[in-house]
Design an enzyme around this catalytic site. Structure first.
Site, PDB file in Angstrom:
ATOM      1  N   GLN A 187     -22.143  -9.632  10.291  1.00  0.00           N
ATOM      2  CA  GLN A 187     -21.270  -8.452  10.364  1.00  0.00           C
ATOM      3  C   GLN A 187     -21.136  -7.768   9.015  1.00  0.00           C
ATOM      4  OE1 GLN A 187     -17.114  -7.772  10.738  1.00  0.00           O
ATOM      5  NE2 GLN A 187     -17.228  -8.422  12.875  1.00  0.00           N
ATOM      6  N   ARG A 232     -14.942 -14.646   4.787  1.00  0.00           N
ATOM      7  CA  ARG A 232     -15.100 -15.737   5.745  1.00  0.00           C
ATOM      8  C   ARG A 232     -15.652 -16.963   5.025  1.00  0.00           C
ATOM      9  NH1 ARG A 232     -12.072 -12.960   7.438  1.00  0.00           N
ATOM     10  NH2 ARG A 232     -12.206 -11.420   9.092  1.00  0.00           N
ATOM     11  N   THR A 279     -11.055  -0.447   4.821  1.00  0.00           N
ATOM     12  CA  THR A 279     -12.333  -0.941   5.365  1.00  0.00           C
ATOM     13  C   THR A 279     -12.368  -0.841   6.893  1.00  0.00           C
ATOM     14  OG1 THR A 279     -11.418  -3.152   5.146  1.00  0.00           O
ATOM     15  CG2 THR A 279     -12.977  -2.474   3.471  1.00  0.00           C
ATOM     16  N   LYS A 286       0.835  -1.228   0.000  1.00  0.00           N
ATOM     17  CA  LYS A 286       0.000   0.000   0.000  1.00  0.00           C
ATOM     18  C   LYS A 286       0.860   1.265   0.000  1.00  0.00           C
ATOM     19  CE  LYS A 286      -3.902  -2.175   2.472  1.00  0.00           C
ATOM     20  NZ  LYS A 286      -3.375  -3.447   2.968  1.00  0.00           N
TER      21      LYS A 286
HETATM   22  O1  C5P Z   1      -8.932 -12.700   6.130  1.00  0.00           O
HETATM   23  P1  C5P Z   1      -8.478 -11.556   7.006  1.00  0.00           P
HETATM   24  O2  C5P Z   1      -9.605 -10.726   7.536  1.00  0.00           O
HETATM   25  O3  C5P Z   1      -7.508 -11.978   8.050  1.00  0.00           O
HETATM   26  O4  C5P Z   1      -7.702 -10.614   5.965  1.00  0.00           O
HETATM   27  C1  C5P Z   1      -6.949  -9.584   6.406  1.00  0.00           C
HETATM   28  C2  C5P Z   1      -5.976  -9.271   5.305  1.00  0.00           C
HETATM   29  O5  C5P Z   1      -6.582  -8.412   4.351  1.00  0.00           O
HETATM   30  C3  C5P Z   1      -4.770  -8.539   5.868  1.00  0.00           C
HETATM   31  O6  C5P Z   1      -3.622  -8.999   5.169  1.00  0.00           O
HETATM   32  C4  C5P Z   1      -5.058  -7.104   5.561  1.00  0.00           C
HETATM   33  O7  C5P Z   1      -3.890  -6.331   5.389  1.00  0.00           O
HETATM   34  C5  C5P Z   1      -5.836  -7.206   4.264  1.00  0.00           C
HETATM   35  N1  C5P Z   1      -6.751  -6.076   4.098  1.00  0.00           N
HETATM   36  C6  C5P Z   1      -6.549  -5.212   3.060  1.00  0.00           C
HETATM   37  N2  C5P Z   1      -7.362  -4.140   2.887  1.00  0.00           N
HETATM   38  C7  C5P Z   1      -8.369  -3.922   3.721  1.00  0.00           C
HETATM   39  C8  C5P Z   1      -8.616  -4.799   4.785  1.00  0.00           C
HETATM   40  C9  C5P Z   1      -7.763  -5.888   4.948  1.00  0.00           C
HETATM   41  O8  C5P Z   1      -5.628  -5.408   2.260  1.00  0.00           O
HETATM   42  N3  C5P Z   1      -9.151  -2.895   3.489  1.00  0.00           N
END
Ligand code: C5P
Length: 233
Positions: A192, A184, A123, A66
Site C-alpha cells: 500500500q 506498520r 495523507t 492540528k
Molecule cells: O498508526 P496509525 O495509522 O493508526 O496512525 C494514525 C495516527 O496518525 C492518528 O493518530 C492520526 O491522527 C495520525 N495521522 C496524522 N497525520 C496524518 C495521518 C495520520 O497525524 N497525515
C-alpha cells in the site's frame, strides 16, 4: 537482530476515547524509549488533565490538535499548549503565513525548544479531494508550497508520508524534522502506497515515527512493543 531505531524516535499514538485505555498502553511503555501522542479524540474526551497525567508518568507529549484558525486564535491556543509543557505540537500550514508566524511567535515566547510541526496536505486526501475544496495545483506542488510557507515562517518540521521522505531529506532540507504516520511493523500485502514499515521509514531518514493502531488495536500490544524495543540501538 538489526538495531536501527534511536530511543525516543517512536511516538505512540494514544487514539482512545478514555484515559483508562490510554494508561493500559502507557504502563507497557518505557518513557525513555517511547514518546506519546495525544490527538483530538483523547484530548476532547479527557481534557487537558490527560497531559498532566502523562507528564507525571514521565512521557514527552506530542499534542496533535492540528490548529487551524485565525492567527490571533492560533497564537493564543499555541501559547496555552506550550504552557502545558508539551514536547511537540502542530498546526495546519494551509492556515497561511500570518497564522504560521503567530504560532511560531507564541511557541518561542514560552520555549524555543518546543517543536512546532506543520501539516501540509493530510495523507488521507488525494487529488480529487483537493480539487473538491478548490485547490487546482497537483498534490505534490501543493505539499511543496505549504512546506515552503512553513519553513519561511520558522516551523521546526513537518508531518509527511514515508513516501515523501526522499524529497524532504535531501540537501538543505536535511535538518528539517520529519514526523511520519502510516507506519506498520510488517509490510502490507500489495505494498500500500501510503504506509511504510518502521525499518524502511527510518532508513529513508525519518526523525520520528507515529505508531498507533499497530499497538492500540493489537490483541497483544506488549508483543508489538517488545518487538519495537528489540530494534532500539
Ligand atoms: O498508526 P496509525 O495509522 O493508526 O496512525 C494514525 C495516527 O496518525 C492518528 O493518530 C492520526 O491522527 C495520525 N495521522 C496524522 N497525520 C496524518 C495521518 C495520520 O497525524 N497525515
Amino acid at each position: 537482530m538489526e538495531k536501527f531505531i534511536k530511543k525516543g524516535q517512536i511516538i505512540v499514538g494514544l487514539d482512545f476515547d478514555n484515559s483508562k485505555s490510554a494508561f493500559e498502553i502507557t504502563k507497557l511503555l518505557n518513557p525513555d524509549n517511547f514518546k506519546v501522542k495525544v490527538g483530538s479524540q483523547l484530548f476532547t474526551a479527557c481534557g487537558p488533565k490527560i497531559l498532566e497525567d502523562l507528564k507525571k508518568q514521565g512521557f514527552d507529549i506530542f499534542l496533535d490538535l492540528k490548529y487551524h484558525d485565525t492567527p490571533n486564535t492560533v497564537e493564543k491556543a499555541v501559547l496555552e499548549a506550550c504552557k502545558k509543557e508539551v514536547w511537540m505540537l502542530n498546526i495546519h500550514l494551509s492556515g497561511g503565513q500570518k497564522m504560521i508566524e503567530s504560532a511560531v511567535k507564541a511557541k518561542n515566547s514560552v520555549s524555543s525548544e518546543i517543536l512546532l510541526i506543520g501539516v501540509t496536505v493530510l495523507t488521507s486526501l488525494d487529488q480529487k479531494d483537493l480539487s473538491d475544496v478548490g485547490v487546482s495545483k497537483n498534490l505534490e506542488d501543493q505539499i511543496f508550497s505549504l512546506f515552503s510557507l512553513g519553513k519561511k515562517g520558522g516551523i521546526d518540521g513537518i508531518v509527511c508520508s514515508p513516501n515523501d521522505l526522499t524529497f524532504f531529506k535531501k540537501g538543505e532540507m536535511n535538518s528539517f524534522l520529519t514526523v511520519c504516520p502510516g507506519i506498520r511493523i510488517k509490510a502490507e500485502s500489495g505494498g500500500q502506497k501510503r504506509t511504510s514499515t518502521i525499518h524502511d521509514a527510518i532508513h529513508l531518514g525519518a526523525d520520528y515515527l507515529v505508531v498507533a493502531r499497530e499497538i492500540t488495536s493489537s490483541p497483544d500490544p506488549l508483543k508489538v512493543i517488545n518487538e519495537i524495543d528489540s530494534y532500539f540501538i
